[in-house]
Motif scaffolding. Structure first.
Motif, mmCIF file in Angstrom:
data_model
loop_
_atom_site.group_PDB
_atom_site.id
_atom_site.type_symbol
_atom_site.label_atom_id
_atom_site.label_comp_id
_atom_site.label_asym_id
_atom_site.label_seq_id
_atom_site.Cartn_x
_atom_site.Cartn_y
_atom_site.Cartn_z
ATOM 1 N N ALA A 157 -3.874 8.463 6.485
ATOM 2 C CA ALA A 157 -3.899 9.335 5.301
ATOM 3 C C ALA A 157 -3.271 10.668 5.700
ATOM 4 N N TYR A 158 -2.236 11.079 4.971
ATOM 5 C CA TYR A 158 -1.564 12.337 5.273
ATOM 6 C C TYR A 158 -1.844 13.361 4.174
ATOM 7 N N ALA A 159 -3.018 13.277 3.558
ATOM 8 C CA ALA A 159 -3.325 14.190 2.469
ATOM 9 C C ALA A 159 -3.270 15.648 2.904
ATOM 10 N N GLU A 218 0.826 -1.213 0.000
ATOM 11 C CA GLU A 218 0.000 0.000 0.000
ATOM 12 C C GLU A 218 0.858 1.260 0.000
ATOM 13 N N ARG A 240 0.703 4.239 -2.776
ATOM 14 C CA ARG A 240 0.470 5.660 -2.498
ATOM 15 C C ARG A 240 1.559 6.543 -3.111
#
Length: 415
Positions: free
Chosen positions: A408-410, A59, A63
Motif C-alpha cells: 500500500a503506497y497511500a 488488483e 487500485r
C-alpha cells in the motif's frame, strides 16, 4: 485532478507509451511529478493481440479505479478447446469465473491490448505530456540530472529517465555491457495477425497441434475479426533472425513453415496479406541483475519481460509500474533509495512469474509426432471428463504471481 504531495516534484521522462509506460504516468502524476512520455510511433499504438489480467495485475487495475472500465471492454472468451484437423474439439478447458482460485488457460479478464492502452491513455492524458513520433536515442547522466537526446535532434534535462520501451529496449542496451544478451531463450517463436471472422469461429479459443512442434491458435474478439497465432519450436539462426526482417519476409517464413499443417491453414495464410497488422517474435525472458543505474531505471518488459507463456506479461508491467512509481513518490528526495527499494520489493514477484515458464512443460504442449499429439489430447480429454482442470483452478490458493502482496503506497500520495 492529481493529488499533489508536499515533496519535491521531479521531471521524469518515460521512454515508451505502452501499458507499463502509461501505468507509470498514472501513478507518477498522482505523486505530483511532471511526466513526459515519448513514444516512437506517430500515434497511440492501440493495436496488438489479446492479453489478459491475472492475480496482482487485476488488483493493480482495481487500485487505479479502472477495473469497471476494463470489465466493459472484455473479450468474450469462455474457454480453450484442443481440436483435430476437422476442427472437432477433443478436450475443452473452461475459464474459471468463480471469483476464487487460479485462472485457467483463458483468464476471466481477457482484453485486447489496444483497448487496454486506450483506457490507460484516457486516464492519463490530462496530466501527462505525450510526445509521439519520437524516441530516446541516447542519454548521459551525472549525479544531478540525466540529459536525454531524442530522435529529432532535440535534448532535454530530467531528474529521471525510465525505460519502458519493451523487450528490445534501447534504454536497456545503453545500460548493459556491449555484447551482453539479457534474454533467456526458450526455443519457441510466435507470429500473430487478424483475419475476417467466419460463422464457425466461436467464443472458444481453438488450439490445433501440428507435428514438428507446431501449434495454431484461433480466437475471436469481436463480430468481424479473428486472431491467428502460429507457434513453433525451433532453435535455428534463421528463426531467431526472421523477427528483424521486413514484414514480407516474415510472412513468407511463417507461411512456408506451416503450409502443410492442415485444418484452416490456407485461410489463415491467405489472411496475412490484408491483416491490419502482423507481428513476429521470439519467446524470451529478460533477466538482468539490476534494473537501474544512476538516474536511469527500467520498467515493464524492458526490465523483466516474463514472456507470453507466463500469462503475466501485462500484469507484470502494471504491477511493476505501480511499485516503481510508489517508491519514487515515497522517496522523491532520495532517488537511490527509491530505485533500490523498487528492486528489493518487486524482484520476488518477478522471480515468481518468470519461474512459471518451464521449457520442458511447454514442449509437452507442442509435441513433435502425431502419436504424441494423440496422447496429449487423450490425457487432456480424460482430465476434463473428471473436471480436474476446473477443480484445480477453483481450489488453488494462489494465482501465477504466487502469494506476493501489493504494498500500500497511500502515504506516498498523502497531502
Amino acid at each position: 485532478m492529481t493529488n499533489k504531495i508536499a515533496k519535491r516534484s521531479l521531471r521524469i521522462l518515460v521512454a515508451g507509451g505502452g501499458v507499463a509506460g502509461q501505468a507509470l504516468a498514472f501513478w507518477l502524476t498522482r505523486g505530483g511529478h511532471q511526466v513526459t512520455v515519448v513514444e516512437r510511433f506517430p500515434a497511440l499504438r492501440a493495436s496488438g493481440a489479446q492479453v489478459d489480467l491475472r492475480g496482482q495485475g487485476i488488483e493493480a487495475v482495481e487500485r487505479m479505479g479502472l477495473l469497471e472500465t476494463v470489465r466493459s471492454q472484455l473479450v468474450d472468451e469462455v474457454g480453450v478447446a484442443f481440436v483435430d484437423s476437422r476442427g472437432k474439439p477433443k478436450a475443452t478447458i473452461m475459464a474459471n469465473t468463480s471469483g476464487t482460485g487460479r485462472q485457467t488457460l483463458t483468464s476471466e479478464y481477457e482484453i485486447m491490448r489496444g483497448d487496454l492502452v486506450r483506457i490507460l491513455h484516457e486516464a492519463t492524458k490530462n496530466d501527462t505530456e505525450y510526445v509521439f513520433g519520437k524516441s530516446v536515442d541516447g542519454f548521459e547522466q551525472d549525479a544531478d540530472r540525466v540529459t536525454a537526446h531524442l530522435s529529432d535532434g532535440t535534448s532535454g534535462e530530467y531528474d529521471l529517465l525510465i525505460g519502458a520501451d519493451g523487450q528490445g529496449s534501447r534504454t536497456r542496451r545503453a545500460l548493459l555491457p556491449e555484447g551482453f544478451d539479457p534474454c533467456w531463450h526458450v526455443g519457441i517463436h510466435m507470429a500473430y495477425w487478424f483475419v475476417p471472422r467466419i460463422a464457425s469461429d466461436s467464443h472458444i479459443r481453438d488450439t490445433y497441434m501440428v507435428p514438428g512442434g507446431r501449434q495454431i491458435m484461433r480466437r475471436s474478439h469481436n463480430a468481424t475479426e479473428t486472431q491467428v497465432y502460429f507457434v513453433m519450436r525451433e532453435e535455428s539462426a534463421e528463426a531467431s533472425a526472421i523477427h528483424r526482417a521486413p514484414v514480407e519476409r516474415q510472412q513468407k517464413f511463417w507461411a512456408d513453415r506451416f503450409r502443410d499443417a492442415g485444418w484452416q491453414t490456407d485461410r489463415f495464410i491467405e489472411g496475412m496479406r490484408n491483416s491490419p497488422f502482423f507481428y513476429s517474435q521470439e519467446i524470451a525472458q529478460v533477466r538482468i541483475d539490476s534494473w537501474s543505474k544512476g538516474r536511469v531505471v527500467l520498467a515493464g518488459d524492458a526490465a523483466h519481460c516474463a514472456s507470453p507463456y507466463s500469462g503475466m506479461g501485462i500484469s507484470g508491467g502494471l504491477v511493476g509500474g505501480y511499485v516503481l512509481a510508489g517508491e519514487i513518490n515515497r522517496h522523491a528526495d532520495d532517488l537511490p533509495t527509491a530505485l533500490a527499494n523498487y528492486d528489493r520489493v518487486l524482484r520476488p514477484f518477478v522471480d515468481e512469474i518468470q519461474g512459471e515458464v518451464d521449457p520442458r512443460i511447454l514442449r509437452v504442449g507442442m509435441p513433435m509426432s502425431k502419436h504424441a499429439i494423440s496422447a496429449f489430447q487423450n490425457a487432456t480429454a480424460l482430465a476434463c471428463f473428471f473436471h480436474i482442470p476446473d477443480l484445480v483452478a477453483r481450489f488453488s490458493k494462489k494465482d501465477r504471481g504466487g502469494d506476493w502482496q501489493l504494498l500500500a503506497y497511500a502515504d506516498a500520495y498523502a497531502a
